[in-house]
Write a protein that holds these residues in place. Sequence first.
Motif, PDB file in Angstrom:
ATOM      1  N   ILE A  51       0.890  -0.724   0.530  1.00 53.14           N
ATOM      2  CA  ILE A  51       0.019  -0.188  -0.230  1.00 53.14           C
ATOM      3  C   ILE A  51       1.104   1.175  -0.323  1.00 53.14           C
ATOM      4  O   ILE A  51       1.404   0.789   0.700  1.00 53.14           O
ATOM      5  CB  ILE A  51      -0.587   0.203   1.475  1.00 53.14           C
ATOM      6  N   HIS A  52       1.271   2.237  -1.088  1.00 52.27           N
ATOM      7  CA  HIS A  52       1.650   3.029  -1.355  1.00 52.27           C
ATOM      8  C   HIS A  52       0.868   4.609  -0.828  1.00 52.27           C
ATOM      9  O   HIS A  52      -0.132   4.476  -1.179  1.00 52.27           O
ATOM     10  CB  HIS A  52       1.809   3.396  -2.443  1.00 52.27           C
ATOM     11  N   PHE A  53       1.598   5.192   0.253  1.00 53.29           N
ATOM     12  CA  PHE A  53       1.094   6.411  -0.001  1.00 53.29           C
ATOM     13  C   PHE A  53       1.354   7.425  -0.169  1.00 53.29           C
ATOM     14  O   PHE A  53       2.401   7.790  -0.544  1.00 53.29           O
ATOM     15  CB  PHE A  53       0.667   6.868   1.729  1.00 53.29           C
ATOM     16  N   ASP A  54       0.017   8.006  -0.867  1.00 51.45           N
ATOM     17  CA  ASP A  54       0.251   9.397  -1.691  1.00 51.45           C
ATOM     18  C   ASP A  54       0.725  10.614  -1.582  1.00 51.45           C
ATOM     19  O   ASP A  54       0.215  11.951  -2.153  1.00 51.45           O
ATOM     20  CB  ASP A  54      -0.902   9.255  -3.084  1.00 51.45           C
ATOM     21  N   LYS A  55       0.951  10.696   0.027  1.00 50.50           N
ATOM     22  CA  LYS A  55       0.897  11.592   0.255  1.00 50.50           C
ATOM     23  C   LYS A  55       0.167  13.159   0.428  1.00 50.50           C
ATOM     24  O   LYS A  55       0.489  14.286  -0.326  1.00 50.50           O
ATOM     25  CB  LYS A  55       2.029  12.444  -0.526  1.00 50.50           C
ATOM     26  N   PHE A 244       1.100   5.438   7.758  1.00 48.61           N
ATOM     27  CA  PHE A 244       1.894   6.112   7.062  1.00 48.61           C
ATOM     28  C   PHE A 244       2.481   7.200   7.532  1.00 48.61           C
ATOM     29  O   PHE A 244       3.122   8.723   6.368  1.00 48.61           O
ATOM     30  CB  PHE A 244       0.834   6.823   5.429  1.00 48.61           C
ATOM     31  N   ASP A 245       2.385   7.786   8.474  1.00 47.67           N
ATOM     32  CA  ASP A 245       3.131   8.780   9.290  1.00 47.67           C
ATOM     33  C   ASP A 245       4.609   8.581   9.562  1.00 47.67           C
ATOM     34  O   ASP A 245       5.140   9.683   9.917  1.00 47.67           O
ATOM     35  CB  ASP A 245       2.126   9.216  10.254  1.00 47.67           C
ATOM     36  N   LYS A 246       4.664   7.741   9.731  1.00 47.01           N
ATOM     37  CA  LYS A 246       6.138   6.926   9.689  1.00 47.01           C
ATOM     38  C   LYS A 246       7.013   6.808   7.946  1.00 47.01           C
ATOM     39  O   LYS A 246       7.751   6.153   8.153  1.00 47.01           O
ATOM     40  CB  LYS A 246       6.211   6.558  10.507  1.00 47.01           C
ATOM     41  N   GLN A 247       5.643   5.545   7.207  1.00 46.85           N
ATOM     42  CA  GLN A 247       6.481   5.135   6.321  1.00 46.85           C
ATOM     43  C   GLN A 247       5.970   5.230   5.425  1.00 46.85           C
ATOM     44  O   GLN A 247       4.378   5.455   5.019  1.00 46.85           O
ATOM     45  CB  GLN A 247       6.738   3.819   5.924  1.00 46.85           C
ATOM     46  N   GLU A 248       6.396   5.021   3.696  1.00 46.79           N
ATOM     47  CA  GLU A 248       5.543   5.812   2.663  1.00 46.79           C
ATOM     48  C   GLU A 248       4.634   4.593   1.852  1.00 46.79           C
ATOM     49  O   GLU A 248       3.470   4.794   1.641  1.00 46.79           O
ATOM     50  CB  GLU A 248       6.702   6.556   1.401  1.00 46.79           C
ATOM     51  N   VAL A 249       5.686   3.725   1.838  1.00 50.84           N
ATOM     52  CA  VAL A 249       5.371   2.274   2.216  1.00 50.84           C
ATOM     53  C   VAL A 249       5.377   1.294   3.046  1.00 50.84           C
ATOM     54  O   VAL A 249       5.726   1.207   3.909  1.00 50.84           O
ATOM     55  CB  VAL A 249       6.156   1.309   0.643  1.00 50.84           C
ATOM     56  N   VAL A 250       3.908   0.657   2.206  1.00 53.60           N
ATOM     57  CA  VAL A 250       3.259  -0.625   4.031  1.00 53.60           C
ATOM     58  C   VAL A 250       2.325  -2.000   3.334  1.00 53.60           C
ATOM     59  O   VAL A 250       1.790  -1.590   2.294  1.00 53.60           O
ATOM     60  CB  VAL A 250       2.119   0.191   4.791  1.00 53.60           C
TER      61      VAL A 250
END
Length: 283
Positions: A51-55, A244-250
Amino acid sequence: MSIILGHMDNISGFNLDKMEVKLVEGKAIYQLLTNNGLIGVNDLIGRELKIHFDKEINCTNCGKKIPKTYSGGYCYPCSIKLAECDMCILKPETCHFANGTCREPEWGLKNCMIPHYVYLANSSGLKVGITRTTQIPTRWIDQGAVAAIPIIKVGTRLQSGVFEKLLSSEVNDKTDWRKMLKGDNAQIDLQSSRDELFELFGDDLDDLENKYGSDQISILENEPITEIEYPVLSYPSIVTSMTFDKQEVVGGKLQGIKGQYLIFDVGVINIRSHTGYKVHLEL
Ligand SMILES: [Zn+2]
């Protein structure tokens, strides 16, 4: 109907919301709403999922772009305006609808001034909780309970809160999510626990029934237990939380789903607490 995913399908950017849940023949079924439709998350277990966070975070009420969420998915202005973000939602015994001060009386009428259950559940151990009668078994699955039983039916959210507060002097009202995710639930006889509480609090329950009226309060002595099985290949022995507050991809290999958590081989993520976070999926 959920989308059937092929091996190489990816899902483009969408705002996360809590997983939709239902109970089918005793098993918890999870779906995630994306811009491509509903995805059956159970089908992804055993597969690699990133799961990629799109910021980008959007308020789940007004859609505004925000740097962080308040009250689990809202912008600050919405969080101080909406009734569902008021403190009385966390502390139902402080419902102030009757004082005429509900932030959104119409919402309160539909969501709080309606029948609720007080229930016992085995989530990370015995707990007491409350829910709208319409939220069964959703509420129990969201909490990762393996078994639950309604014990009192009441006319309003306020009343459910008063009963819950009374019983919480004896029974936990919180779930230890780390323990819940380790999956080693002790067997609890919920019917015996209910009978013991009714015995212990008999006079107090009578007093509250007299106070609110027997048309509002039903002590439930014979409800069946609902048991819930979760789709989990293996439970973690150490629970590592990812956000996602700490890493961009989970992600990693999806081992299972319990409560609102995805359990990966490398850690767990609470989907609900990332409500409003824009993500895309790599399968
Ligand atoms: Zn907003």
